[in-house]
Design an enzyme around this catalytic site. Structure first.
Site, short mmCIF file in Angstrom:
data_model
loop_
_atom_site.label_atom_id
_atom_site.label_comp_id
_atom_site.label_asym_id
_atom_site.label_seq_id
_atom_site.Cartn_x
_atom_site.Cartn_y
_atom_site.Cartn_z
N CYS A 199 6.55 -90.28 -14.24
CA CYS A 199 7.58 -89.25 -14.45
C CYS A 199 7.03 -87.87 -14.17
O CYS A 199 5.94 -87.57 -14.67
CB CYS A 199 8.07 -89.32 -15.89
SG CYS A 199 9.13 -87.97 -16.39
N PRO A 200 7.67 -86.97 -13.47
CA PRO A 200 9.01 -87.12 -12.89
C PRO A 200 8.98 -87.47 -11.40
O PRO A 200 9.99 -87.31 -10.72
CB PRO A 200 9.58 -85.71 -13.07
CG PRO A 200 8.39 -84.82 -12.83
CD PRO A 200 7.18 -85.59 -13.31
#
Lengths: 76, 159
Positions: free
Chosen positions: A15-16
């Site tokens: 992430c991200p």
């Protein structure tokens, strides 16, 4: 899994990054085309659902297979 | 869909705390938000061309350490010379092994996504910082400039 036009392998990314890469790839695609995304980040399941709801791109399919998460997103 | 707005104030200059502003800003951009980050005080370190950020176990009892050291290693010893660089290099290795983006990469992604980066002029003056040490594309301004955007924002975060 249904047919797709482009593929993005986001395996190993956390992430991200899977979302950012998907956004970038979708930006270069025409409306109605389908992107197949492969990810290993378990958080990406909820994230791609939320991404689709917020951007209007349709999440056509989401599934797990052998520790890999696969998504089909149709560009709005 | 109306474009939503995200305003962030980044105040911290350590390796760990550098992540939230850039992760949230880049993600918000991908979701269609217009995004602005105002960097003030130690947060200005995140705008330097040469990012030399560190993480310290000192005074941070919540920081997980290798071999469960956070449970038994005496706090005083985390002040020993070299501890900071050891922990910083361990943290960087850990992040790379887990596929977490580098700060440089996230910052670049923010800039590509047209996240506006604003450096607090007052802090630049206060610490005699050289504007040439900052990356290209940074705007220098004050608190009033921040409120102009933050006042219309849907989400406003202080990090």
């Amino acid at each position: 899994m249904a047919d797709f036009d482009e593929e993005l392998d986001a395996s190993g990314l956390n992430c991200p990054l899977p979302i950012l890469r998907a956004k970038k790839t979708l930006a270069g695609m025409e409306s109605g085309k389908v992107l197949h995304i492969i990810a290993t980040d378990p958080g990406s399941v909820k994230d791609f659902e939320a991404f689709a709801r917020q951007t209007g791109n349709e999440l056509m399919e989401s599934k797990e297979e052998g520790g890999k998460f696969q998504f089909l997103i149709k560009k709005a | 869909m109306d474009e939503k707005k995200l305003a962030i104030i980044a105040t911290k200059g350590t390796l760990d705390w550098a992540y939230p502003p850039f992760i949230l800003a880049s993600t918000a951009s991908a979701l269609g938000y217009e995004t602005e980050i105002f960097f003030t005080f130690y947060g200005l370190q995140l705008l330097k061309k040469d990012l030399d950020l560190k993480v310290s176990p000192l005074g941070n009892p919540g920081m997980p350490m290798p071999m469960g050291m956070d449970k038994w290693f005496p706090t005083l010893l985390t002040a020993l010379p070299g501890m900071e660089s050891v922990m910083t290099s361990m943290m960087k290795k850990k992040m790379a092994s887990k596929g977490v983006a580098s700060l440089e990469e996230l910052r670049e992604l923010c800039q590509e996504a047209e996240v506006r980066l604003i450096a607090c002029q007052m802090t630049v003056d206060l610490f005699d910082m050289d504007p040439a040490a900052f990356i290209e594309g940074v705007e220098f301004a004050g608190a009033a400039r921040f409120f102009e955007f933050a006042g219309q924002s849907d989400i406003c975060l202080y990090i």
